[in-house]
Design a protein around this motif. Structure first.
Motif, short mmCIF file in Angstrom:
data_model
loop_
_atom_site.label_atom_id
_atom_site.label_comp_id
_atom_site.label_asym_id
_atom_site.label_seq_id
_atom_site.Cartn_x
_atom_site.Cartn_y
_atom_site.Cartn_z
N MET A 1 -1.79 -5.45 -30.58
CA MET A 1 -3.06 -5.06 -31.19
C MET A 1 -3.05 -5.27 -32.70
O MET A 1 -3.99 -5.79 -33.29
N CYS B 1 -3.32 -8.87 -33.52
CA CYS B 1 -4.70 -9.34 -33.37
C CYS B 1 -5.55 -8.90 -34.57
O CYS B 1 -6.35 -9.67 -35.10
N GLN B 2 -5.37 -7.66 -34.98
CA GLN B 2 -6.12 -7.17 -36.14
C GLN B 2 -5.91 -8.10 -37.33
O GLN B 2 -6.87 -8.49 -38.02
N TRP C 1 -7.80 -11.41 -36.66
CA TRP C 1 -9.26 -11.24 -36.77
C TRP C 1 -9.66 -11.07 -38.23
O TRP C 1 -10.66 -11.61 -38.68
N GLU D 1 -7.03 -13.51 -28.79
CA GLU D 1 -7.10 -12.63 -27.62
C GLU D 1 -5.72 -12.09 -27.29
O GLU D 1 -4.71 -12.68 -27.70
N TYR E 1 -4.92 -7.13 -21.73
CA TYR E 1 -5.27 -5.72 -21.80
C TYR E 1 -4.32 -4.81 -21.01
O TYR E 1 -4.57 -3.61 -20.90
N HIS F 1 -13.40 -12.87 -30.65
CA HIS F 1 -12.72 -12.01 -29.68
C HIS F 1 -12.73 -12.62 -28.28
O HIS F 1 -12.56 -11.91 -27.30
N LYS G 1 -15.17 -11.67 -20.81
CA LYS G 1 -15.81 -11.12 -22.00
C LYS G 1 -17.06 -11.95 -22.21
O LYS G 1 -16.95 -13.15 -22.50
N GLU H 1 -11.16 -2.37 -28.11
CA GLU H 1 -11.52 -3.65 -28.72
C GLU H 1 -13.02 -3.73 -28.97
O GLU H 1 -13.47 -4.29 -29.97
N ARG I 1 -13.59 -2.10 -32.16
CA ARG I 1 -13.13 -2.98 -33.24
C ARG I 1 -14.21 -4.05 -33.52
O ARG I 1 -14.51 -4.37 -34.67
N TYR J 1 -5.23 3.50 -30.21
CA TYR J 1 -5.56 2.07 -30.23
C TYR J 1 -6.47 1.73 -31.42
O TYR J 1 -6.33 0.67 -32.04
N PHE K 1 -5.90 -0.98 -34.39
CA PHE K 1 -6.91 -1.98 -34.74
C PHE K 1 -7.46 -1.77 -36.16
O PHE K 1 -8.34 -2.51 -36.60
#
Lengths: 518, 518
Positions: free
Chosen positions: A413, A416-417, A420, A427, A430, B41, B103, B145, B148, B264, B268
């Motif tokens: 996670m 990914c942060q 992003w 991606e 999950y 995402h 998604k 997510e 986020r 979580y 994030f």
């Protein structure tokens, strides 16, 4: 929520469909390619409601009005779904009379309660992409820019010259019919017969004129001497020397326009895409000047010229004329048979709503559904098919570990942060503890170009592994299992690799398609 | 086309509007900003028909079903315009049972035959921007997510932290109601009363519970001890220690979920945007887990807490309750009052179409019309208002000349061709001989940053003049009248100037808005 609810008819309404996955992605790329060209020419977006007051649509589409979808009268105003984007544009111009000129584009769905032919791409709900220039200017200048836009769109779509813009002029056609001796009241029916020359041989068109429409055979023969011609400036020069034709005021005005048009198209560098085609007539009544239609290899049915075929066409047209015409027709009846874009000048439509607000207009409508099918077929012929990815994700963040491995969810996670935040599309899986194979599979099915593999010991050393996916590297290649990168330089390293990858593969549809054998 | 046609009612249908000019441009920038986050995402586009079979929509919206627009029965299937984007997504999932997880995002118009309140932005046709994650995964991972994504969208829009994501959990609420002693059949009505705490003081909510909904006053008082709390991890820790609450299975499950969620969200990097708000209940029945709603300064009406105001609210709610509620309501009833985005987990909706295809889902819907109004107001407060240009054109090509000047139309066209070929957005005047003032005026009204001025003698020398427009340079400044550039280096020179200009002014909405005092 009882079980009886499963008797639902689980489908979309007749003639409509869902767009998902790689189809939706490719279609959106086509839309944005087209919109970019529109914006490059100063086009501004106009978005109108999906339904209009019914009286706005009434009397605009002739006998096709029966194909209009009506909303139910639930009290209040009586409305119908829009049938095209041109009438709403004219309505908007009439309502906003402070706007004297505008270049507007509109990409949206329109609705026709036609007999759908899904296999041929004729739907009841389908997209149009329109660009129109409204305003009183010097002759042919905006008209020429519209054709430049047409050419730019197909070049950007990677068609690389494999299309022809057929042009003609309503005033030339009207002049030809007049000097050939077509009676005033027969001009529209004869014009629509001439328009069929792209799918029928002259003999059949002549028969329709004489037998069905009661035209004198000698008049039809004179028409033949004109409408069978196509060419460029040399055809125009020849017509300019035709004294009979030039004695007709309408023809003379049309030829003068066409001369300007050819000059301007040359200045815009698109004259080589043009065919001045005297048989092009277009169906809609509201055109008043230049008209055009774009065809590409294979998009138009071949003209039937051998006798047995001609007989066949004739027979079926007698037996079941409606269906036969229907089957050959484009998804969008405002486009011609087999054409991928069409348009022309219409100077009187705004005045139908508000005579004092008369504003001359010229525009073009792209048949995106057909453009989509052709583009998709061309991409699919290319084995690499890079363009048919389902999503646009660039990096799949995964984790690997030995015994007692906790899945590193939090670390995935946080990674990914980081991505992003840097604007990188990323991606992750999950699941708390996904299997490595699962993660690779998901990344490869999605066509994601890079994997970022987290391991506990590597992270502790401030490192992470990048692996380019989908490569078949030989054993012993230094990047066979990916390369370890210092965390501090991860973002610039990833961006550099992504840029390199993209410049090689999928920057634009044009680049994807231009190199292909089609 | 007679004059009687001028009696047309020249308008758009009630509750609908046209989007044009700078509004359309700004709205499209908002859409693409949001879509870019969705794609980052791994979101893929899904586009469904604007109408669905009526039976698909039936039984999904409770008493709001009366707001559904029906198509007229013209023979064939019975259809209605879509009411939201969630039910069509669930229908698509049920129809495509090979898709076990996805998604998807969808930006499109939805339709509600509500009483429009145009001044408040409540329309009958309006846009929704939805992102949903379908699939069975480990708890709270996709949910986190989605939040986020919410945070990224508002950061990219330049809101710079000026928003709060309120979250709660249906299972915690249900547990609270159970342990407080709310009878099973009163849970939904009491839940909807609690949901009004963002616009009404507790005293009024309590009155509604006791007087209107017949709840025992002591039960209401116990509810107060829970639902008035908001906070972060410390609130959760306190609730975790509440033995009464933890004895309830539903509450315990909800609290466990919420603990994971907070972990979580921290991973994030968005925990600081969150408020765990125990009064958040959300209207729609189909939520089964986490629920959330985003508010921004000024977007929610202030809670009335002083006595006279409270009386006023009470009085008007007695006299004309319907209207008063209506006036306060969001454009989009699925959003809460004053919220700019909302959503939650709904695990049972797909099963309403096909029980065997049960697929858990979590998602969010952005209220773009309200986001548009807030963004526009913020931009307008900024005097520069660079963002409100009508088109995106970068260069206006013009010509200047002395006596006998021919207008240089062909040269202007050829220059545009050069710019378009290089991908530069350019316009020119469509007149043969436009006045220089006219050309400058058009360029400046359009907010076009650069003029390219052609002169016969300069062209003969292989030069052209670039002038940056809209600057107030002092006399004697070297660029006061622009600078002459060699034609051979025109394109790189223009691109460099455009890049410099853009990096200074309008790269993104975020950059435009973040520096402002709001």
């Amino acid at each position: 929520m009882g079980k009886d609810k499963t008797s639902f008819n689980l489908k979309t309404p007749k003639g409509t469909k869902d767009w998902a996955g790689s189809d939706a992605l490719l279609r959106d790329r086509i839309f944005s390619t087209i919109a970019d060209v529109f914006k490059r020419h100063g086009g501004t977006a106009l978005d109108t409601p999906v339904f209009e007051l019914r009286e706005i649509l009434a009397g605009k589409y002739g006998e096709d009005s029966k194909l209009i979808y009506d909303l139910q009268d639930q009290g209040g105003e009586i409305c119908s779904l829009r049938y095209d984007l041109t009438v709403p544009f004219a309505r908007w111009l009439a309502m906003n009379s402070d706007v004297r000129n505008i270049k507007r584009y509109h990409i949206a769905k329109v609705y026709r309660r036609d007999q759908p032919a899904v296999s041929k791409g004729r739907m009841r709900e389908f997209y149009q992409c329109d660009f129109d220039i409204a305003g009183a200017f010097d002759p042919m200048v905006p008209d020429a820019e519209v054709l430049r836009i047409v050419s730019e769109v197909f070049e950007e779509l990677g068609w690389n010259g494999r299309y022809t813009i057929k042009i003609n002029h309503r005033k030339i056609l009207d002049g030809v019919f007049a000097v050939c001796g077509v009676p005033e009241d027969k001009i529209r029916p004869i014009s629509s017969a001439v328009d069929k020359l792209d799918k029928m041989p002259w003999a059949d068109v002549r028969k329709e004129m004489v037998d069905e429409k009661g035209l004198d055979g000698a008049v039809a023969d004179r028409i033949e001497t004109y409408v069978m011609h196509k060419g460029g400036r040399e055809l125009l020069d020849r017509l300019m020397k035709d004294e009979t034709l030039n004695a007709n005021e309408s023809a003379k005005a049309g030829l003068t326009d066409m001369g300007l048009m050819i000059d301007y198209l040359e200045a815009f560098g698109v004259l080589d895409k043009i065919s001045f085609d005297m048989s092009l007539a277009r169906g809609l009544d509201y055109y008043t000047g230049v008209i055009y239609e774009v065809v590409t290899e294979g998009s138009a049915p071949a003209v039937q010229s051998d006798a047995p075929e001609a007989q066949k066409v004739q027979k079926s047209s007698k037996k079941d004329k409606k269906t036969s015409e229907d089957d050959d027709r484009s998804n969008d009846p405002t486009l011609g048979v087999g054409s991928v874009a069409a348009g022309g000048r219409y100077d009187n439509l705004v005045g139908m709503f508000l005579p004092k607000a008369q504003i001359p207009c010229v525009g073009v409508s792209f048949g995106v559904d057909r453009i989509f099918s052709i583009t998709k077929a061309r991409l699919e012929r290319d084995q690499a098919a890079q363009g048919l990815r389902r999503s646009e994700v660039d990096v799949y963040v995964m984790a690997i570990g030995g015994k007692g491995f906790n899945g590193m969810l939090k670390e995935r996670m946080e990674m990914c942060q980081k991505l992003w935040d840097a604007g990188i599309k990323a991606e992750f899986n999950y699941k708390l503890k996904p299997k490595l194979q699962q993660q690779f599979k998901a990344a490869e099915e999605g066509g994601i170009p890079f994997g970022l593999i987290l391991g506990e010991s590597e992270l502790a050393e401030g490192k992470v592994r990048i692996k380019e996916l989908g490569l078949k590297l030989p054993d012993g290649h230094p990047e066979k299992d990916g390369v370890d990168i210092e965390l501090v330089s991860l973002i610039p390293e990833l961006k550099a690799r992504l840029e390199k990858k993209q410049s090689g593969s999928e920057v634009s549809l044009a680049q994807q398609l231009q190199g292909m054998q089609v």
